[in-house]
Design a protein around this motif. Structure first.
Motif, PDB file in Angstrom:
ATOM      1  N   TYR A 286      -5.473   2.903  11.460  1.00 34.98           N
ATOM      2  CA  TYR A 286      -6.379   1.844  11.917  1.00 34.98           C
ATOM      3  C   TYR A 286      -6.213   0.552  11.120  1.00 34.98           C
ATOM      4  CZ  TYR A 286      -8.892   3.703   7.913  1.00 34.98           C
ATOM      5  OH  TYR A 286      -9.205   4.141   6.654  1.00 34.98           O
ATOM      6  N   CYS A 287      -5.404   0.591  10.077  1.00 31.06           N
ATOM      7  CA  CYS A 287      -5.281  -0.577   9.198  1.00 31.06           C
ATOM      8  C   CYS A 287      -3.926  -1.248   9.322  1.00 31.06           C
ATOM      9  CB  CYS A 287      -5.531  -0.144   7.757  1.00 31.06           C
ATOM     10  SG  CYS A 287      -5.280  -1.435   6.531  1.00 31.06           S
ATOM     11  N   MET A 288      -2.878  -0.430   9.315  1.00 31.43           N
ATOM     12  CA  MET A 288      -1.521  -0.977   9.373  1.00 31.43           C
ATOM     13  C   MET A 288      -0.982  -0.815  10.790  1.00 31.43           C
ATOM     14  SD  MET A 288       0.063  -1.512   6.238  1.00 31.43           S
ATOM     15  CE  MET A 288      -0.467  -1.344   4.534  1.00 31.43           C
TER      16      MET A 288
ATOM     17  N   SER B 198      -4.615  -5.478   5.587  1.00 29.26           N
ATOM     18  CA  SER B 198      -4.170  -5.095   4.252  1.00 29.26           C
ATOM     19  C   SER B 198      -3.899  -6.278   3.335  1.00 29.26           C
ATOM     20  CB  SER B 198      -2.937  -4.192   4.337  1.00 29.26           C
ATOM     21  OG  SER B 198      -1.964  -4.833   5.112  1.00 29.26           O
TER      22      SER B 198
ATOM     23  N   ASN C 146      -7.812   3.610  -2.276  1.00 27.21           N
ATOM     24  CA  ASN C 146      -7.615   4.795  -1.425  1.00 27.21           C
ATOM     25  C   ASN C 146      -7.606   6.070  -2.258  1.00 27.21           C
ATOM     26  OD1 ASN C 146      -5.006   5.039  -2.557  1.00 27.21           O
ATOM     27  ND2 ASN C 146      -4.063   3.922  -0.866  1.00 27.21           N
TER      28      ASN C 146
ATOM     29  N   CYS D 104       0.836  -1.198   0.000  1.00 27.06           N
ATOM     30  CA  CYS D 104       0.000   0.000   0.000  1.00 27.06           C
ATOM     31  C   CYS D 104       0.870   1.247   0.000  1.00 27.06           C
ATOM     32  CB  CYS D 104      -0.929   0.006   1.209  1.00 27.06           C
ATOM     33  SG  CYS D 104      -2.134   1.352   1.084  1.00 27.06           S
TER      34      CYS D 104
ATOM     35  N   GLY E 258      -4.375  -4.320   0.588  1.00 19.01           N
ATOM     36  CA  GLY E 258      -3.454  -3.311   0.135  1.00 19.01           C
ATOM     37  C   GLY E 258      -4.143  -2.314  -0.808  1.00 19.01           C
TER      38      GLY E 258
ATOM     39  N   LEU F 239      -0.288   4.086   1.360  1.00 20.65           N
ATOM     40  CA  LEU F 239      -0.637   4.864   2.562  1.00 20.65           C
ATOM     41  C   LEU F 239      -0.380   3.990   3.799  1.00 20.65           C
ATOM     42  CD1 LEU F 239      -4.012   6.642   1.591  1.00 20.65           C
ATOM     43  CD2 LEU F 239      -1.676   7.532   1.393  1.00 20.65           C
ATOM     44  N   ARG F 240      -0.469   4.606   4.956  1.00 23.71           N
ATOM     45  CA  ARG F 240      -0.267   3.884   6.219  1.00 23.71           C
ATOM     46  C   ARG F 240      -1.355   4.279   7.205  1.00 23.71           C
ATOM     47  NH1 ARG F 240       2.186   1.316   3.685  1.00 23.71           N
ATOM     48  NH2 ARG F 240       4.329   0.638   3.638  1.00 23.71           N
ATOM     49  N   CYS F 241      -2.606   3.960   6.871  1.00 20.22           N
ATOM     50  CA  CYS F 241      -3.707   4.375   7.749  1.00 20.22           C
ATOM     51  C   CYS F 241      -3.516   3.733   9.117  1.00 20.22           C
ATOM     52  CB  CYS F 241      -5.038   3.957   7.150  1.00 20.22           C
ATOM     53  SG  CYS F 241      -5.263   4.608   5.498  1.00 20.22           S
TER      54      CYS F 241
HETATM   55 FE1  SF4 Z   1      -5.203   2.631   4.271  1.00 12.02          FE
HETATM   56 FE2  SF4 Z   1      -6.306   0.901   2.462  1.00 12.02          FE
HETATM   57 FE3  SF4 Z   1      -3.675   1.134   2.730  1.00 12.02          FE
HETATM   58 FE4  SF4 Z   1      -5.061   0.005   4.681  1.00 12.02          FE
HETATM   59  S1  SF4 Z   1      -4.826  -0.795   2.647  1.00 12.02           S
HETATM   60  S2  SF4 Z   1      -3.350   1.493   4.877  1.00 12.02           S
HETATM   61  S3  SF4 Z   1      -6.947   1.232   4.581  1.00 12.02           S
HETATM   62  S4  SF4 Z   1      -5.086   2.763   2.100  1.00 12.02           S
END
Ligand code: SF4
Ligand code: SAM
Length: 330
Positions: free
Chosen positions: A30-32, A326, A100, A24, A71, A26-28
Motif C-alpha cells: 500500500y506504500c510502494m 515513502s 517498520n 526502505c 522510508g 520493506l516493500r509494503c
Molecule cells: Fe512499508 Fe514504511 Fe517502507 Fe512504506 S516506508 S514500504 S510503509 S516499511
C-alpha cells in the motif's frame, strides 16, 4: 523568545515530521508502487547537519515535537548520532520515531539512550506468512522481537500502527485489539489512503466506524479524551480490563484538517504543509546557496501560513503525493 504560531482555531503548528530517507528495507504493497520507486540521488537528500539547521529554525517558529520517519529511518547510516544531536536542541520537547521495526532489536537501546521519547512501529499482521505477502519480506519475527526489545528498553507507550485493508488483514482487527488486553501497547488502526502502492482506488478501504463496530463486539470499549495539543488525531479507546489502548485514525473519513498541527520536511528538503497537497516549498536550495536564517525562516512562515482547513485527501485533481508516501514519510 520563540515565535508561537497561532492560526485559525488557535491551532498551533508545533509538530514536524522529518523524512530522513526515501530508502526502505520493506516493500509494503500500500506504500510502494509495484514497479518500485526511483530513489533520490544521495546528493539530493538532506544531509544531517542541514536537517539540524532546519529543525533549530523551526523550533524558533513554535515546533516542539519532531518525528523521524522515512522510508525506513533506521536504514540511514548515522541515524543514531543524528538522534543524539536532535535530542540536544533546546526548545524541542519531544523526539519520536516511526519505524517498520525490522532493525529495532538492534537499535532499541541506542535509540532510547539517544533521547527518543516514544516510538511507533508499523505492523499490519500478526501472521508471518501474511506479513510476507504485505511487505515482500519474511521479517515478522524480527519485527516482533524488535517490539519486545523496545518494551525491555522501557519505551512507553509503544504504539503499533496497523493499516486496515479489506481482504488483506480485516480478519485480524479483533486479534490486534485483543493484544491490548495482555500488553501495554497502543494499537492504532489507520484507514488506508490512496497514496503510493496499489491503492489508487478505494475498494480496499475500511472506515474507522466499521473497525469500531468490530472491536465493540469484544467488550466494553471506553473512549479516552485528548490530553494535550501534541496528541495526534486518533480517537482513543480502552477495552475494559485492558493494559493498552486502541486508537483509530480516520485519515479518509474524518476531516481533521482544522486540528492538524503538522508540517512535513521531505527527504529531499521540501516543506509540505499538507500530506495531501502537492504544494511544497524548497528549503534545501536556499540553504545550500548560503541564504541567511531570516530568508529560511520566511519560508517556514510561508509553509505555516499555507496550512488551511480545506486541502484534504478528497480534493480532486492529479497529485504527486499519490506516488510518494515513502519520501514524504506518512
Ligand atoms: Fe512499508 Fe514504511 Fe517502507 Fe512504506 S516506508 S514500504 S510503509 S516499511
Ligand atoms: N517505514 C516506516 C514505517 O513503515 O513505519 C516509516 C515510514 S511509513 C511511510 C509511515 C507510516 O505510513 C506507516 O505507519 C505506514 O503504515 C503508513 N502508510 C504508508 N502508506 C500508507 C497508505 N497508503 N495509507 C495509510 N498509511 C500508510
Amino acid at each position: 523568545m520563540n515565535k508561537e504560531n497561532h492560526i485559525n482555531n488557535n491551532r498551533k503548528i508545533n509538530y514536524l515530521r522529518l523524512s530522513i530517507t526515501d530508502r526502505c528495507n520493506l516493500r509494503c504493497k500500500y506504500c510502494m508502487p509495484e514497479e518500485g520507486i526511483d530513489y533520490l540521488p544521495h546528493s539530493e537528500i538532506l544531509r544531517y547537519e542541514e536537517m539540524i539547521h532546519i529543525v533549530r529554525l523551526s523550533v524558533k517558529r513554535g515546533i516542539r515535537k519532531v518525528r523521524l520517519t522515512g522510508g525506513e529511518p533506521l536504514v540511514r547510516k548515522g541515524c543514531i548520532d543524528f538522534i543524539k544531536q536532535l535530542g540536544k536542541i533546546e526548545g524541542l520537547d519531544e523526539v519520536t520515531l516511526t519505524t517498520n521495526g525490522v532493525l529495532l532489536k538492534k537499535y532499541a537501546a541506542d535509540i532510547k539512550a539517544g533521547g527518543v521519547h516514544r516510538i511507533n512501529v508499523s505492523l499490519d499482521s500478526l501472521r508471518p506468512d501474511r506479513f510476507f505477502q504485505i511487505t515482500g519480506h519474511d521479517c515478522f519475527e524480527q519485527v516482533w522481537e524488535g517490539i519486545q526489545e523496545a518494551e525491555r528498553q522501557t519505551f512507553s507507550p509503544i504504539k503499533i500502527n496497523v493499516v486496515a485493508i479489506r481482504g488483506v488483514n480485516d480478519d485480524e482487527i479483533a486479534d490486534f485489539a485483543r493484544l491490548t488486553l495482555e500488553k501495554p501497547y497502543h494499537i492504532r488502526f489507520i484507514e488506508v489512503m490512496p497514496i503510493g502502492g496499489q491503492n489508487s482506488t478505494l475498494d480496499n478501504f475500511i472506515p474507522v466506524e466499521e473497525i469500531h463496530g468490530i472491536i465493540q463486539g469484544l467488550g466494553d470499549l471506553k473512549p479516552i479524551h485528548r490530553r494535550n495539543n501534541l496528541d495526534g488525531p486518533a480517537q482513543r479507546f480502552v477495552l475494559e480490563g485492558g493494559k493498552g489502548e486502541i486508537g483509530m485514525i480516520g485519515a479518509m473519513s474524518s476531516h481533521f484538517c482544522d486540528i492538524c498541527n503538522r508540517l512535513r520536511l521531505t527527504a529531499e528538503g521540501h516543506i509540505r504543509s499538507c500530506l495531501f497537497s502537492d504544494h511544497e516549498i524548497d528549503i534545501k536550495t536556499p540553504l545550500r546557496e548560503g541564504k541567511g536564517d531570516d530568508s529560511l525562516l520566511e519560508l517556514l512562515d510561508r509553509a505555516i501560513e499555507k496550512k488551511d482547513n480545506s486541502q484534504g485527501v478528497l480534493r480532486p485533481g492529479p497529485r504527486k503525493c499519490v506516488r510518494q508516501m515513502s519520501s514524504i514519510g506518512g
